[in-house]
Design a protein around this motif. Structure first.
Motif, PDB file in Angstrom:
ATOM      1  N   MET A   1       0.832  -1.206   0.000  1.00 30.42           N
ATOM      2  CA  MET A   1       0.000   0.000   0.000  1.00 30.42           C
ATOM      3  C   MET A   1       0.866   1.255   0.000  1.00 30.42           C
ATOM      4  SD  MET A   1      -3.258   1.006   2.358  1.00 30.42           S
ATOM      5  CE  MET A   1      -4.401   2.270   1.755  1.00 30.42           C
TER       6      MET A   1
ATOM      7  N   MET B   1      -5.124  -4.521   0.562  1.00 34.83           N
ATOM      8  CA  MET B   1      -4.279  -3.599   1.323  1.00 34.83           C
ATOM      9  C   MET B   1      -5.001  -3.071   2.554  1.00 34.83           C
ATOM     10  SD  MET B   1      -2.262  -1.568  -1.771  1.00 34.83           S
ATOM     11  CE  MET B   1      -3.735  -0.729  -2.358  1.00 34.83           C
TER      12      MET B   1
ATOM     13  N   VAL C   1       2.796   4.261   5.525  1.00 34.27           N
ATOM     14  CA  VAL C   1       1.534   4.558   4.833  1.00 34.27           C
ATOM     15  C   VAL C   1       1.000   5.908   5.289  1.00 34.27           C
ATOM     16  CG1 VAL C   1      -0.894   3.874   4.608  1.00 34.27           C
ATOM     17  CG2 VAL C   1       0.909   2.150   4.407  1.00 34.27           C
TER      18      VAL C   1
END
Length: 239
Positions: free
Chosen positions: A89, A135, A153
């Motif tokens: 991700m 994800m 992330v």
């Protein structure tokens, strides 16, 4: 609505893990060019498998075979499937960030530009619902051992938002607003994947939360800027 969008915690435990399982490596030295190329192949294989079949399709043995690395080597890079998919991700968001920079948002205010940017990123994920679901599930299942990957992330999402705002030195209050916007964006993605929100509702929620940007802006920055008024020079650029 993809069937795999409904999160089932038991599916995260279906894949057997080899023993002994390597511990996550902390404070590792920078990767060599060859190691980075290997890592790129692994992330690409993970994304390809997830795109075709979602979370359950990403099996570590298949990822190793597809990326042409030994299974033990794969586990040294990513100690679990969850680590791998969260890293995937981050990689996808980084790619989106590069694409967004090539065509910056055109809104007059920071709130409008961020809303436009996040909806473009959302639509990119919408085109790959299986991958998006995989994800998001990984983020949902992530425990403390995955904190470094989850932080990446979060940092990438923050970078995307700040770039759209055109800020190099945000205030503490603006950073707080950015965090809330990031949380809302991820939450909107989850609710859409689970069938509890339409794209129209997601757009409304994103536009609503982005108003925090204008509310937290210093007084001398609250006037809408005209299009093309030097925005390009103020954008945060990648390191």
């Amino acid at each position: 609505m993809p069937a795999e969008a409904k999160v089932d915690a038991s599916s995260a435990r279906q894949e057997p893990r080899p023993e002994p399982r390597p511990e996550p490596r902390r404070d590792s030295p920078p990767l060599t060019q060859r190691q980075e190329a290997r890592r790129r192949r692994i992330l690409h294989a993970s994304a390809q498998l997830a795109s075709r079949g979602g979370f359950d399709a990403v099996q570590m043995r298949e990822v190793a075979e597809s990326s042409q690395v030994a299974l033990g080597t794969l586990y040294r890079y990513f100690p679990s499937k969850i680590h791998l998919l969260v890293a995937t991700m981050q990689d996808q968001l980084e790619h989106m960030h590069g694409t967004l920079r090539k065509k910056p948002p055109t809104g007059d205010t920071a709130a409008e530009r961020v809303a436009e940017t996040l909806m473009r990123a959302f639509r990119a994920l919408q085109r790959e619902p299986h991958l998006a679901d995989a994800m998001v599930r990984a983020l949902t299942f992530a425990d403390r051992s995955v904190s470094p990957e989850v932080d990446q992330v979060s940092h990438q999402t923050t970078a995307i938002i700040l770039d759209a705002m055109g800020l190099e030195r945000p205030t503490a209050e603006q950073l707080s607003a950015v965090r809330v916007i990031g949380h809302t964006w991820h939450s909107a993605l989850i609710t859409w994947l689970s069938g509890r929100a339409s794209i129209a509702q997601v757009k409304i929620d994103i536009e609503t939360v982005c108003r925090l940007i204008d509310l937290t802006a210093p007084e001398d920055e609250k006037e809408p800027r005209r299009r093309g008024s030097g925005r390009g020079s103020s954008h945060v650029r990648g390191e």
